[in-house]
Design a protein around this motif. Sequence first.
Motif, PDB file in Angstrom:
ATOM      1  N   GLU A  23     -82.757  53.958  58.142  1.00 27.39           N
ATOM      2  CA  GLU A  23     -82.686  55.092  58.943  1.00 27.39           C
ATOM      3  C   GLU A  23     -82.761  56.346  57.997  1.00 27.39           C
ATOM      4  OE1 GLU A  23     -80.145  56.174  62.586  1.00 27.39           O
ATOM      5  OE2 GLU A  23     -78.738  55.996  60.969  1.00 27.39           O
ATOM      6  N   ALA A  27     -85.642  59.246  58.077  1.00 26.41           N
ATOM      7  CA  ALA A  27     -85.237  60.607  58.306  1.00 26.41           C
ATOM      8  C   ALA A  27     -85.906  61.671  57.561  1.00 26.41           C
ATOM      9  CB  ALA A  27     -83.694  60.962  58.217  1.00 26.41           C
ATOM     10  N   THR A  30     -88.543  63.124  60.003  1.00 26.22           N
ATOM     11  CA  THR A  30     -88.176  63.814  61.200  1.00 26.22           C
ATOM     12  C   THR A  30     -88.890  64.842  61.658  1.00 26.22           C
ATOM     13  OG1 THR A  30     -86.082  63.000  60.873  1.00 26.22           O
ATOM     14  CG2 THR A  30     -86.145  64.552  62.585  1.00 26.22           C
ATOM     15  N   ASP A  35     -93.761  60.256  67.568  1.00 29.11           N
ATOM     16  CA  ASP A  35     -92.938  59.273  68.257  1.00 29.11           C
ATOM     17  C   ASP A  35     -91.711  58.896  67.257  1.00 29.11           C
ATOM     18  OD1 ASP A  35     -94.994  58.657  69.928  1.00 29.11           O
ATOM     19  OD2 ASP A  35     -96.061  57.392  68.522  1.00 29.11           O
ATOM     20  N   ASP A  36     -90.679  58.314  67.988  1.00 29.14           N
ATOM     21  CA  ASP A  36     -89.501  57.727  67.076  1.00 29.14           C
ATOM     22  C   ASP A  36     -90.010  56.509  66.307  1.00 29.14           C
ATOM     23  OD1 ASP A  36     -87.016  57.445  65.917  1.00 29.14           O
ATOM     24  OD2 ASP A  36     -86.216  56.493  67.927  1.00 29.14           O
ATOM     25  N   GLY A  39     -87.258  53.878  65.103  1.00 26.21           N
ATOM     26  CA  GLY A  39     -86.050  54.127  65.468  1.00 26.21           C
ATOM     27  C   GLY A  39     -85.859  52.963  66.160  1.00 26.21           C
ATOM     28  N   GLU A  40     -86.622  52.354  67.036  1.00 26.00           N
ATOM     29  CA  GLU A  40     -86.318  51.250  67.771  1.00 26.00           C
ATOM     30  C   GLU A  40     -85.761  50.040  67.015  1.00 26.00           C
ATOM     31  OE1 GLU A  40     -89.640  52.690  67.711  1.00 26.00           O
ATOM     32  OE2 GLU A  40     -89.410  53.978  69.689  1.00 26.00           O
TER      33      GLU A  40
END
Length: 160
Positions: A23, A27, A30, A35-36, A39-40
Amino acid sequence: MTTTVPGSDQARRLTEWAAGCAERALATFTGQFPDDLGGEAVAAARAWAGGTGTADACREAAFDVQATARDAHDAGYRALAVALRAAANAAASVDDPVLATDAAALAIESITVNSAPCEQESHAAGELRQQWDELPGDLRPSVFPAEPPLPPAAACAIEP
């Protein structure tokens, strides 16, 4: 690393720790991508570690994020691709806890590659120290040969 049984309390804590490492690497991107990305996989790893998610969800997320990492690498986004691989390994660590330490190493690599040359040593050492600080004390001997030193100032830092 000592032997850890997948699904054990120790394995769950390693997966949670690896998710945090990934993470932090993610970051640094960001707001740069729509898309994230990754993150999934981090969320799936954390859910499994917390007892609310499934290993199947982690495997699926890891597979999907590896494909995204490959696309990012092919598009020339090496640091992002490595951060995505860190997230995938964190999620995949549900089956093999050694992948948690691989995720941590990939997080350091991503942060290093994504830093200015004069900041690479400082940022890598800072991430390594944060990994040490966040890993539960009873797990440290299985991951780290010794306590890492505090990070040096970046070579390009402005002295007061």
